[in-house]
Design a protein around this motif. Structure first.
Motif, PDB file in Angstrom:
ATOM      1  N   VAL A 117       0.438  -1.376   0.288  1.00  0.00           N
ATOM      2  CA  VAL A 117       0.043  -0.061  -0.057  1.00  0.00           C
ATOM      3  C   VAL A 117       0.948   0.889   0.342  1.00  0.00           C
ATOM      4  CG1 VAL A 117      -1.583   1.248   1.324  1.00  0.00           C
ATOM      5  CG2 VAL A 117      -1.373  -1.584   1.087  1.00  0.00           C
ATOM      6  N   ASN A 118       2.005   1.292   0.802  1.00  0.00           N
ATOM      7  CA  ASN A 118       2.848   2.823   1.151  1.00  0.00           C
ATOM      8  C   ASN A 118       3.925   2.905  -0.034  1.00  0.00           C
ATOM      9  OD1 ASN A 118       1.958   2.963   3.507  1.00  0.00           O
ATOM     10  ND2 ASN A 118       3.467   1.531   4.518  1.00  0.00           N
ATOM     11  N   ALA A 158       1.623   4.449  -2.759  1.00  0.00           N
ATOM     12  CA  ALA A 158       1.049   5.712  -2.209  1.00  0.00           C
ATOM     13  C   ALA A 158       2.455   6.747  -2.702  1.00  0.00           C
ATOM     14  CB  ALA A 158       1.122   5.856  -0.330  1.00  0.00           C
ATOM     15  N   LYS A 162      -3.638   4.586  -5.448  1.00  0.00           N
ATOM     16  CA  LYS A 162      -4.615   4.042  -4.074  1.00  0.00           C
ATOM     17  C   LYS A 162      -5.245   2.505  -5.225  1.00  0.00           C
ATOM     18  CE  LYS A 162      -6.666   8.151  -2.689  1.00  0.00           C
ATOM     19  NZ  LYS A 162      -7.713   9.129  -1.310  1.00  0.00           N
ATOM     20  N   TYR A 193      -5.678   1.755   6.689  1.00  0.00           N
ATOM     21  CA  TYR A 193      -5.183   2.239   5.682  1.00  0.00           C
ATOM     22  C   TYR A 193      -6.520   3.897   4.546  1.00  0.00           C
ATOM     23  CZ  TYR A 193      -2.310  -1.951   6.069  1.00  0.00           C
ATOM     24  OH  TYR A 193      -1.646  -2.675   6.212  1.00  0.00           O
ATOM     25  N   LYS A 222      -5.677   5.718   2.160  1.00  0.00           N
ATOM     26  CA  LYS A 222      -4.347   4.982   0.776  1.00  0.00           C
ATOM     27  C   LYS A 222      -4.819   4.526  -0.042  1.00  0.00           C
ATOM     28  CE  LYS A 222      -0.726   5.899   4.303  1.00  0.00           C
ATOM     29  NZ  LYS A 222       0.412   4.803   5.047  1.00  0.00           N
ATOM     30  N   VAL A 223      -6.337   3.010   0.077  1.00  0.00           N
ATOM     31  CA  VAL A 223      -6.957   2.749  -0.554  1.00  0.00           C
ATOM     32  C   VAL A 223      -8.316   3.798  -1.528  1.00  0.00           C
ATOM     33  CG1 VAL A 223      -6.006   0.415   0.349  1.00  0.00           C
ATOM     34  CG2 VAL A 223      -8.462   1.115   0.913  1.00  0.00           C
ATOM     35  N   ASP A 224      -8.030   2.553  -2.780  1.00  0.00           N
ATOM     36  CA  ASP A 224      -9.451   3.480  -3.533  1.00  0.00           C
ATOM     37  C   ASP A 224     -10.702   2.596  -3.438  1.00  0.00           C
ATOM     38  OD1 ASP A 224      -9.914   5.631  -5.265  1.00  0.00           O
ATOM     39  OD2 ASP A 224      -9.930   3.964  -7.144  1.00  0.00           O
ATOM     40  N   THR A 243     -14.352   5.249   2.365  1.00  0.00           N
ATOM     41  CA  THR A 243     -13.838   4.407   0.680  1.00  0.00           C
ATOM     42  C   THR A 243     -14.838   3.493   0.926  1.00  0.00           C
ATOM     43  OG1 THR A 243     -11.714   4.188   2.291  1.00  0.00           O
ATOM     44  CG2 THR A 243     -11.926   2.536   0.602  1.00  0.00           C
TER      45      THR A 243
END
Length: 240
Positions: A26-27, A30, A35, A77, A80-82, A122
């Motif tokens: 995930v990072n 980012a 995302k 997260y 950070k995520v879609d 999200t």
């Protein structure tokens, strides 16, 4: 993302290696301005009693644990995520043993509850079924899935792997243009205006072996390019 990898030993206890693996992915995304869409699936043995990670969670305790892990992931997260997709191709025994829409609906509700508690903004994505399986989706919605997703996922492969995407619907789930039937099913539950995401689809670029099964048929790079363009044109024209 495998739930079994994250919590192999007990509910509520993240495995440090598993968590670091997801953190890293995930990072890295980012850091590049991306995302990811994250699919959560696969069950720990303690949740099902099975060594097979594709056996779904069914007990009240396992479903409560799914809600809990979903909430903690959404908090961790957030931003950070879609989106969070609940399982992969759950209509297929290959990916969720039994492919039972009623069983899946209970997992969808459990995960949705956790994800929205952890990050209300999200989107939660109904796990994309293998092909445009409108009949199976209808059973999920009837079994409690209505209102428990923000986006309808789908994997609209052409079942004959080298066919073009814009062939007319033949009344089966094995054509991309069967999307109209999926939208009709969603409409029966007041959800025809929810977004639909193609969370997996495409064509394999390779020669077709003699006697290959329909789904193993390949295309050339030029065909794959043409088919992708035609997919975009189809979606713009009929499914905006």
């Amino acid at each position: 993302v495998s739930w079994r990898m994250l919590e192999p030993d007990a509910p509520g206890v993240f495995n440090s290696w598993g968590l670091a693996t997801v953190d890293n992915a995930v990072n890295m995304a980012a850091a590049r301005g991306l995302k990811p869409l994250v699919t959560l699936w696969m069950t720990p043995k303690w949740a099902t009693g099975s060594d097979d990670e594709r056996v779904p969670a069914t007990s009240a305790a396992a479903l409560a644990a799914l809600t809990d892990v979903s909430k903690r992931l959404a908090v961790r997260y957030n931003g950070k995520v879609d989106g969070w997709e609940v399982w992969n191709e759950p209509n297929s025994n290959d990916f969720m043993r039994g492919g039972d829409p009623v069983v899946y609906a209970k997992m969808l509700v459990a995960a949705y509850t956790g994800f929205k508690a952890g990050s209300a903004a999200t989107p939660v994505v109904l796990g994309g079924p293998m092909f445009v399986d409108d009949t199976w989706v209808g059973k999920v919605l009837a079994a409690g899935g209505k209102g428990k997703y923000d986006v309808m996922g789908v994997h609209p492969y052409m079942a004959v792997g080298d066919l073009a995407p814009d062939l007319a619907d033949d009344g089966t789930m094995w054509r991309m243009d069967h999307l109209a039937s999926l939208i009709d099913v969603m409409g029966k539950y007041g959800e025809a205006n929810k977004p639909i995401w193609f969370t997996e689809f495409g064509w394999s670029v390779h020669p077709t072996a003699a006697g290959a099964a329909n789904w193993q048929r390949g295309v050339t790079p030029a065909q794959a390019t043409d088919y992708l363009k035609r997919t975009v044109a189809l979606v713009r024209a009929k499914y905006p």
